[in-house]
Scaffold this active site. Sequence first.
Site, short mmCIF file in Angstrom:
data_model
loop_
_atom_site.label_atom_id
_atom_site.label_comp_id
_atom_site.label_asym_id
_atom_site.label_seq_id
_atom_site.Cartn_x
_atom_site.Cartn_y
_atom_site.Cartn_z
N CYS A 1 -56.95 -9.95 61.77
CA CYS A 1 -55.61 -9.59 62.28
C CYS A 1 -54.86 -8.76 61.24
CB CYS A 1 -54.83 -10.86 62.63
SG CYS A 1 -53.19 -10.53 63.31
N CYS B 1 -51.84 -12.22 69.94
CA CYS B 1 -51.45 -11.05 69.15
C CYS B 1 -51.37 -9.82 70.06
CB CYS B 1 -52.47 -10.81 68.04
SG CYS B 1 -52.01 -9.43 66.93
N ASP C 1 -52.40 -6.98 69.38
CA ASP C 1 -53.57 -6.13 69.11
C ASP C 1 -54.28 -5.75 70.42
OD1 ASP C 1 -56.33 -5.36 68.39
OD2 ASP C 1 -55.77 -6.01 66.38
N HIS D 1 -56.64 -14.11 66.04
CA HIS D 1 -57.94 -13.43 65.96
C HIS D 1 -58.26 -13.08 64.52
CE1 HIS D 1 -56.47 -9.17 65.45
NE2 HIS D 1 -55.37 -9.72 65.91
N ARG E 1 -57.13 -4.98 71.06
CA ARG E 1 -58.50 -5.48 71.21
C ARG E 1 -58.54 -6.94 71.68
NH1 ARG E 1 -59.90 -3.99 65.15
NH2 ARG E 1 -57.84 -4.96 65.02
CO CO Z 1 -53.48 -9.33 65.25
#
Ligand code: CO
Length: 215
Positions: free
Chosen positions: A106, A47, A49, A103, A51
């Site tokens: 998400c 992803c 993201d 994750h 993080r």
């Molecule tokens: Co995500």
Amino acid sequence: MTDSNPRRLQDLFENNQRWANRISTSDPEFFAKLAAQQSPEYLWIGCSDSRVPANQIVDLLPGEIFVHRNVANMVVHTDFNCLTVLQYAIDVLRVKHVIVVGHYGCGGVRAAYENADNGLIDNWLRNIKDVLHRSRARINALADEEARINLLCELNVSAQVANVCHTTIVQNAWQRGQNLTVHGWVYSLEDGRLKDLNCSVDGIDQIPDVYRVLP
Ligand code: CO
């Protein structure tokens, strides 16, 4: 409009200098070797993201992992961006493992779970809605909404693992005897741990007939 905080971008260059100096100090040949050639063994499909940064999570240096990231770690059969990465990683770099990494928590998966209007991104997230629709009973059996979304995060990873395996790229690699395993993992933002979803596939005999490409 002028940059309201130019200092911060300058910080990134300073960080970069310190980082490059640190690596060069510990291994003076590091960048010269990498500039000549990369030979990663892994392709990470994760992803976007912020993080969930691939190299840091598995503590690998530059050159050790090939990475593709998009919203909600999707592998869509008409996405030439993802397919190009997949083909390059398998045919040219000859990675041994393709790892789809989702994750928990998400935002993309949550948006697919909900019924809000998010604009263009909803068309991308339709692919996750298909996963949700197929597994509705299993997901609804959980009372807690967060638990439902986390289960959907896992199911989405399994679905994308299947999508990787159904590509002509992966099947052609198996047909020519290349050693290649596709894995599904999920990462927890809360404790930084990766979990193997145990849905690995390493041969054409493990995928449904209807998807098989035979010579
Ligand atoms: Co995500």
